[in-house]
Scaffold this active site. Structure first.
Site, PDB file in Angstrom:
ATOM      1  N   TYR A  72       0.811  -1.212   0.000  1.00 13.73           N
ATOM      2  CA  TYR A  72       0.000   0.000   0.000  1.00 13.73           C
ATOM      3  C   TYR A  72       0.845   1.263   0.000  1.00 13.73           C
ATOM      4  O   TYR A  72       0.455   2.292  -0.578  1.00 13.73           O
ATOM      5  CB  TYR A  72      -0.987  -0.014   1.175  1.00 13.73           C
ATOM      6  N   ARG A  75       1.605   1.806  -3.563  1.00 18.40           N
ATOM      7  CA  ARG A  75       0.437   2.367  -4.250  1.00 18.40           C
ATOM      8  C   ARG A  75       0.262   3.844  -3.916  1.00 18.40           C
ATOM      9  O   ARG A  75      -0.061   4.657  -4.793  1.00 18.40           O
ATOM     10  CB  ARG A  75      -0.827   1.591  -3.884  1.00 18.40           C
ATOM     11  N   HIS A 126     -15.055   3.018  -1.477  1.00 20.86           N
ATOM     12  CA  HIS A 126     -14.074   1.997  -1.092  1.00 20.86           C
ATOM     13  C   HIS A 126     -12.984   2.549  -0.186  1.00 20.86           C
ATOM     14  O   HIS A 126     -11.941   1.925  -0.024  1.00 20.86           O
ATOM     15  CB  HIS A 126     -13.451   1.383  -2.345  1.00 20.86           C
ATOM     16  N   CYS A 134      -6.827   3.047  13.003  1.00 23.45           N
ATOM     17  CA  CYS A 134      -6.347   2.055  13.957  1.00 23.45           C
ATOM     18  C   CYS A 134      -6.880   0.678  13.574  1.00 23.45           C
ATOM     19  O   CYS A 134      -8.035   0.532  13.157  1.00 23.45           O
ATOM     20  CB  CYS A 134      -6.791   2.424  15.373  1.00 23.45           C
ATOM     21  N   CYS A 139     -10.923   1.261  19.130  1.00 25.04           N
ATOM     22  CA  CYS A 139     -10.222   2.537  19.276  1.00 25.04           C
ATOM     23  C   CYS A 139     -10.869   3.591  18.383  1.00 25.04           C
ATOM     24  O   CYS A 139     -11.212   4.679  18.837  1.00 25.04           O
ATOM     25  CB  CYS A 139      -8.745   2.377  18.933  1.00 25.04           C
ATOM     26  N   CYS A 187      -0.792   3.693  16.102  1.00 23.55           N
ATOM     27  CA  CYS A 187      -1.932   4.507  16.503  1.00 23.55           C
ATOM     28  C   CYS A 187      -1.526   5.462  17.623  1.00 23.55           C
ATOM     29  O   CYS A 187      -1.095   5.009  18.697  1.00 23.55           O
ATOM     30  CB  CYS A 187      -3.085   3.618  16.971  1.00 23.55           C
ATOM     31  N   CYS A 190      -4.546   4.991  20.976  1.00 26.27           N
ATOM     32  CA  CYS A 190      -4.511   3.868  21.925  1.00 26.27           C
ATOM     33  C   CYS A 190      -3.088   3.425  22.247  1.00 26.27           C
ATOM     34  O   CYS A 190      -2.852   2.792  23.278  1.00 26.27           O
ATOM     35  CB  CYS A 190      -5.335   2.693  21.409  1.00 26.27           C
TER      36      CYS A 190
END
Length: 298
Positions: A72, A75, A126, A134, A139, A187, A190
């Site tokens: 990702y 991308r 999408h 997270c 969370c 994250c 949290c």
């Protein structure tokens, strides 16, 4: 089956007769293709030795979050190497001019956002590569993030022979580092979980708030005047359903696609249009009576 019209003049005539227009644009990958962005979907679509769709699952993230994030991150990087095209800017300006306009987009590439499309009229069906959230739904943390790379561990490797060049990590011959989960985006709320890309993975539901926004718009008693189907076959649900719902509420259909044989869900009806060609050229011209000439930043 009716034969769709192909002339811009009749489209402009209809568009300019609408006093308080309620118009939908349903956008797909063909819109971004005009920006030169490659796609990772489709039959036989692979990234390195992995079928790209196999990396787009919660299970893949649990098994190897580092690999999924590298996919990702690549991308995200590729999306940032291209620019929004005139169609993105035309839709954004149309949104500012027409309060009753909504853009339902299947694209995750962030090009709508980079064209400054007003967020209240942009429904990302999408999700997007440029939102992170997270891993824990309990969370609930999420943020928009266009930083490339999002963390140092995801920086593209440097070519040892040419430090100014970056190897194409989509090539299986280029080795990938094994990235521990603690080096991935974490994250900040949290402080216990990794962040994940904010896209809808296989096996997951579409974003509930987006679905509610879409259904509330389509179910409004004011109806729908027109649905623009841009760069998508719109044959897969829920997109196909949105075309049919818009029709049931009075909409005419205008398809903008490279494939002139692409018939919308339910077939053609009297008064529809088909415009074959590049969305980056056609969309600004179709919307010109309302938005004028499109200005694309240098």
């Amino acid at each position: 089956m009716a034969t769709p019209r192909t002339d811009t003049a009749s489209f402009h005539a209809y568009l300019t007769t609408l006093q308080y227009p309620r118009i939908v644009a349903l956008c797909g990958a063909g819109l971004s293709a005009s920006s030169g962005l490659p796609t990772f979907r489709g039959a036989g679509g692979y990234w390195r030795t992995h079928e790209a769709t196999s990396l787009a699952t919660p299970g893949a993230f649990l098994r190897d979050a580092g690999l999924v994030w590298q996919f990702y991150s690549y991308r995200r990087h590729m999306a940032l190497t291209v620019k929004p095209n005139p169609a993105h800017y035309a839709l954004a300006e149309f949104s500012r001019k027409v309060p009753g306009f909504q853009c339902f987009s299947q694209n995750v590439d962030g090009l709508h956002q980079r064209a400054d499309h007003p967020r209240e009229s942009l429904q990302l069906l999408h999700g997007t590569l440029f939102e992170v959230k997270c891993w824990s739904e309990n969370c609930g943390y999420r943020e928009e993030n266009f930083t490339d790379p999002i963390v140092p561990a995801l920086a593209l490797p440097v070519d040892g022979k040419d430090p100014t060049a970056t190897p194409d990590i989509s090539d299986p011959k280029v080795p990938l580092a094994r990235i521990p989960i603690e080096s991935l985006p974490q994250c900040p709320r949290c402080k216990r979980n990794a962040l994940r890309p904010g896209v809808v993975w296989f096996g997951e539901q579409l974003p509930m708030q987006v679905l509610m926004n879409v259904e509330n718009y389509l179910n409004d008693l004011a109806g729908v005047d027109l649905i623009l189907v841009i760069g998508t076959s719109a044959k897969v649900y829920p997109a196909a359903g949105y075309v049919q719902e818009a029709r049931q509420r009075g909409a005419k259909v205008a398809v903008i696609n490279m494939d002139a044989n692409d018939v919308p869900a339910g077939g053609w009806e009297d008064g529809d249009w088909m415009f074959k060609g590049d969305a980056a050229v056609i969309v600004p011209e179709l919307l010109r009576p309302v938005i004028g000439e499109v200005v694309v930043p240098a």
